[in-house]
Scaffold this motif. Structure first.
Motif, PDB file in Angstrom:
ATOM      1  N   ALA A   1     -37.261  34.302  42.298  1.00 14.75           N
ATOM      2  CA  ALA A   1     -38.162  33.318  42.903  1.00 14.75           C
ATOM      3  C   ALA A   1     -39.420  33.988  43.450  1.00 14.75           C
ATOM      4  CB  ALA A   1     -37.432  32.576  44.022  1.00 14.75           C
ATOM      5  N   GLN A   2     -39.253  35.185  43.993  1.00 15.10           N
ATOM      6  CA  GLN A   2     -40.414  35.908  44.527  1.00 15.10           C
ATOM      7  C   GLN A   2     -41.392  36.261  43.411  1.00 15.10           C
ATOM      8  OE1 GLN A   2     -40.977  36.863  47.972  1.00 15.10           O
ATOM      9  NE2 GLN A   2     -42.972  37.002  46.985  1.00 15.10           N
ATOM     10  N   ALA A   3     -40.870  36.758  42.305  1.00 15.17           N
ATOM     11  CA  ALA A   3     -41.738  37.073  41.167  1.00 15.17           C
ATOM     12  C   ALA A   3     -42.454  35.812  40.691  1.00 15.17           C
ATOM     13  CB  ALA A   3     -40.919  37.704  40.037  1.00 15.17           C
ATOM     14  N   ALA A   4     -41.742  34.698  40.681  1.00 15.50           N
ATOM     15  CA  ALA A   4     -42.347  33.426  40.267  1.00 15.50           C
ATOM     16  C   ALA A   4     -43.447  33.014  41.241  1.00 15.50           C
ATOM     17  CB  ALA A   4     -41.276  32.347  40.193  1.00 15.50           C
ATOM     18  N   SER A   5     -43.161  33.129  42.515  1.00 12.87           N
ATOM     19  CA  SER A   5     -44.143  32.745  43.531  1.00 12.87           C
ATOM     20  C   SER A   5     -45.401  33.597  43.429  1.00 12.87           C
ATOM     21  CB  SER A   5     -43.497  32.889  44.911  1.00 12.87           C
ATOM     22  OG  SER A   5     -44.433  32.762  45.936  1.00 12.87           O
ATOM     23  N   ASP A   6     -45.230  34.903  43.232  1.00 14.64           N
ATOM     24  CA  ASP A   6     -46.379  35.798  43.052  1.00 14.64           C
ATOM     25  C   ASP A   6     -47.217  35.375  41.845  1.00 14.64           C
ATOM     26  OD1 ASP A   6     -45.274  37.246  45.129  1.00 14.64           O
ATOM     27  OD2 ASP A   6     -44.848  39.049  43.959  1.00 14.64           O
ATOM     28  N   ALA A   7     -46.529  35.021  40.754  1.00 13.74           N
ATOM     29  CA  ALA A   7     -47.247  34.651  39.522  1.00 13.74           C
ATOM     30  C   ALA A   7     -48.018  33.351  39.705  1.00 13.74           C
ATOM     31  CB  ALA A   7     -46.258  34.527  38.363  1.00 13.74           C
ATOM     32  N   ILE A   8     -47.412  32.417  40.423  1.00 12.64           N
ATOM     33  CA  ILE A   8     -48.067  31.117  40.629  1.00 12.64           C
ATOM     34  C   ILE A   8     -49.312  31.282  41.500  1.00 12.64           C
ATOM     35  CG2 ILE A   8     -47.765  28.843  41.701  1.00 12.64           C
ATOM     36  CD1 ILE A   8     -44.760  29.087  40.808  1.00 12.64           C
ATOM     37  N   LEU A   9     -49.289  32.241  42.408  1.00  8.77           N
ATOM     38  CA  LEU A   9     -50.454  32.484  43.278  1.00  8.77           C
ATOM     39  C   LEU A   9     -51.700  32.786  42.456  1.00  8.77           C
ATOM     40  CD1 LEU A   9     -51.163  32.650  46.294  1.00  8.77           C
ATOM     41  CD2 LEU A   9     -50.649  35.076  46.225  1.00  8.77           C
TER      42      LEU A   9
END
Lengths: 296, 296, 296, 296
Positions: free
Chosen positions: D177-185
């Motif tokens: 989820a953290q990797a996803a959140s970083d990518a969405i940023l």
């Protein structure tokens, strides 16, 4: 022994003597002290391939520094012979050049001292000043005046404190190691010199399978991905990933305290299943830091 | 010339050739890529006292990396002879040991290449894999498998891009330099190797006042606190503090772009009054990066 | 009175009672505790326009939290009537939804308590558990199980502790305020609720020049840019910029300690020239926090 | 469908219209813009319990802002009726009070506009100025002059974009989820409003087991720890932990792009095994954001 349901191996970390200097870096804000400390402790993971081992010991509030400004304490570790030069170079290249910094001797009571003669940089424009009872030099530079001590203490500390965080998968091992690293950051008198405080790859001296000389190769006994190919593997069943925390400290007590704090933090992380430590069966290092004793 | 009310000196930065490698470090999250990049670029402010000059070029999203993971691009700069060893050591000590990282060649089209043979670390447990069209090695380590390239390109880049941020007091100069450093971080192909991207103390070669040999001493011409004692001072009247931004880049165009971005950012900061640049009157470096041209 | 060459005005900050709850947020690592704490204390600068005042009190190590995990302590401040709802909503929306968090009552010895009944969220899948001697609820959620207390203490604390950092230009004032804010972060029992702990704009009740009702307008007496147009200005000569630090605390002693720590930090920053504080001439608040007494 | 060995469920996220404003916050450095943006987007995870949904869209370089300073773009989302007041309050309380900030309309071409009349705060000491072609107000405040726009655009965007990251244990799900959140940023036009961009607890409307009214309770169908007790569970076998990414955007295309970027990042994280999305079977929201289409 179990802690929070995690098995603690009945083994010990094997520690070695190392010489340690502590440098207090202060700056206008915490942030600027940290920038200098980060640069000064970089490229210093392992004495095998780096010129020294270095890391951040912790933040200091204005109450705890000679000039009343916020600070970061760093520790630099090397052989007694190499240490003065490493302290000199890292201060000269990474702190004197950094914005708003001062440096102070973080081991004022150490019997062994050395003098880094940084004031010659002032080209006779420098002058002596006293800051918080410390004999300092004030050197005119571009930003204004640099102020700092140049005599530093060093003590015979302990290197090689360590433990392994083993887990059912890699992300659990990683966050277990992260929690351990965060906890160790709060233990005075210790550092973890590897990137982010965590070691992803362990090494053995020399090579088993290549015929030409190599100083160090992967420690296959601790490699989960080839567990089935290594008859003398030390990877417990079900363990899919291992990170190591390596700790240097000003003395054995500090290293033990850091190991205990780190292990207690790691076992709180879901998926962490096993804690062990690395040693040479007591053949090399004089310090045997036993996990069960440390956690008792 | 004035920009946002700030005087831009009619002078130039003098640049020199330097060999540059770019290493792309990827990891499970941005944070872990940054931890490795920070360690790998530490103790690398100036080739005078450090083994190389290195810095962080910028973040890369998953779209921009060979393995689709978030990354940080770093640049390592040294002489052609020393560069391969520095890249080797910093990857071996600071990235291979860091959690979840891979490394990739950030200059795949460079004609000059070198091979760091990091796969010998695998002690024959390693194997070849292809990641995003790149020939990589997979090496079993404690955390699982390390994957990375070992052939890297290098190009003849430009070192010594620079400008001075001068201000009516120190804190204005500092935040002017900080704004400049932040802006330069967004310019591809460039790094600032000093702590936080900012240089607080400038040096001249040798010494004027000490009789014994010293490699470098404070550049008193740029020291505001002794302005009155230095007849040939270069500190403009009213300037109380100076920070320098020093930039290395893959080519002259990148360095110029970074200088322009940095200066435009610095002049927005209240209290910044004067921008200049450092040179050796054109006697040494082949690149003359003229402020007025860059900003035109 | 002078401190480090900076004038300390002979005046006082005027404090008011406010009800305070302290919530301890723990998580798998410090970073995740901080993410939740940041969200939970957002949009909470001033009770005038926000539903409450809230801020981060500080980090807690595993030794200091009921579940042995790293934590962040936050304080939420409001009227006695509104406080329980604010604590409820901020925990429900910003902590229960955040990764790996638990919450604990940070004022277990307070006589006044309230119950936020968060366990109903479990829809009868919840169960009681004891963590570190605390009566908690375990609620199944997507990530696994959320665990936390739901009875919280509140105490009658002190709001409105404050001081002004005044400087010869804006960047000096800003870094003076930043140093103060960093120092206050280390004082237990206190928070600064404004962004980054620093207040850039002060207000007065109502308006002098507009005829229609406005709740608050700029406090022109403290505006350096219109100093010449305001006959009763309180901006000392030579001051070009002012930032305010506003402090809430669990009691008067904590607020005083934070004010002292902040002022001592601010006066170390070059360019800071004057420290004062805001009050209503003692007409409104029962607490007179006198600068000279605090610093004696 | 599989991506990097991870199953992508054949389902869709169900999106709803929401009104969106974009506010560009600039400051002297990135850091100060981020401090204001963080405060202004706090306590804004879900419109159910918070006054609005808000988040950070991304950094802006000086080239991308009206005043040439570094900036942070935030998005504030609410009903058309409530949005102007939320933008007004969050700017007035969290940005006007923050150090060195300006605000600009981030949707200058939107047809729908509203005016937040922040200049009345100037009590007639304010004046009109033009910055980068924008009609702004200059308001004297303590730090100097605040400058900003007060007319903002709003567009009918899309709320409720989402996907679930499911994994073999909690730490793998978290870092996925953290990797996803970083990518969405990094995807323009979108935000994730929850703490750190990650949602740990999902809810259903009302309650199944309590008899009295509760607005929302845990969505037991997505709770791995009670999988065996819930006959209609949606937790795939072997999944031990789930995090959700919830995305709002200026339009459907942006939300889809963010979902794709996030999913591609999450599947790179070892231990992540399954990606799904939440919907109401198409009964409520007009947008059906189909995972297989988005990733095609």
């Amino acid at each position: 022994m179990e802690l929070n349901g995690v098995t603690i191996d009945n083994t010990f970390a094997e520690g070695f003597p190392i010489w340690v200097s502590r440098v207090i870096i202060t700056a206008v804000t915490r942030e600027y002290a940290m920038k200098a400390a980060t640069e000064a402790t970089g490229f210093a993971t392992s004495a095998i391939g780096c010129p020294c081992e270095a890391g951040i010991e912790g933040y200091l509030s204005g109450d705890e520094t000679p000039d009343g400004r916020p600070g970061v304490s760093i520790m630099i570790c090397a052989s007694k012979k190499k240490l003065p030069e490493q302290v000199m170079e890292r201060i000269a290249e990474c702190v004197l050049t950094a914005a708003t910094t001062s440096v102070f001797n973080g081991l004022p009571e150490a019997e062994e001292k050395f003098d880094i003669k940084i004031h010659f940089f002032g080209d006779k424009f420098e002058s002596k000043v006293e800051i918080g009872g410390r004999a300092c030099w004030k050197i005119p530079i571009m930003e204004g005046d640099y102020v700092g001590e140049e005599v530093f203490g060093m003590v015979k500390g302990v290197a090689g404190g360590n433990f392994f965080v083993m887990a059912e998968n890699q992300m659990a091992a990683l966050l277990g190691a992260q929690a351990a690293s965060d906890a160790i950051l709060e233990v005075k008198g210790t550092i973890t010199s590897f990137p982010g405080g965590i070691v992803a790859s362990g090494s053995k001296v020399g090579s088993k399978n290549y015929k030409f000389p190599i100083p160090a190769t992967t420690n296959e006994q601790y490699c989960p991905s080839i567990r089935d190919k290594v008859p003398d593997t030390k990877v417990p069943e079900g363990v899919k990933s291992i990170y190591e925390l390596v700790i240097n400290g000003v003395d054995e007590a500090a290293v033990k305290k850091a190991m205990a704090a780190g292990i207690k933090a790691a076992v709180k992380v879901p998926g962490v299943t096993f804690i062990s430590a690395g040693n040479y069966e007591g053949k090399l290092g004089p310090f045997q830091l036993k996990l069960h004793e440390i956690l008792a």
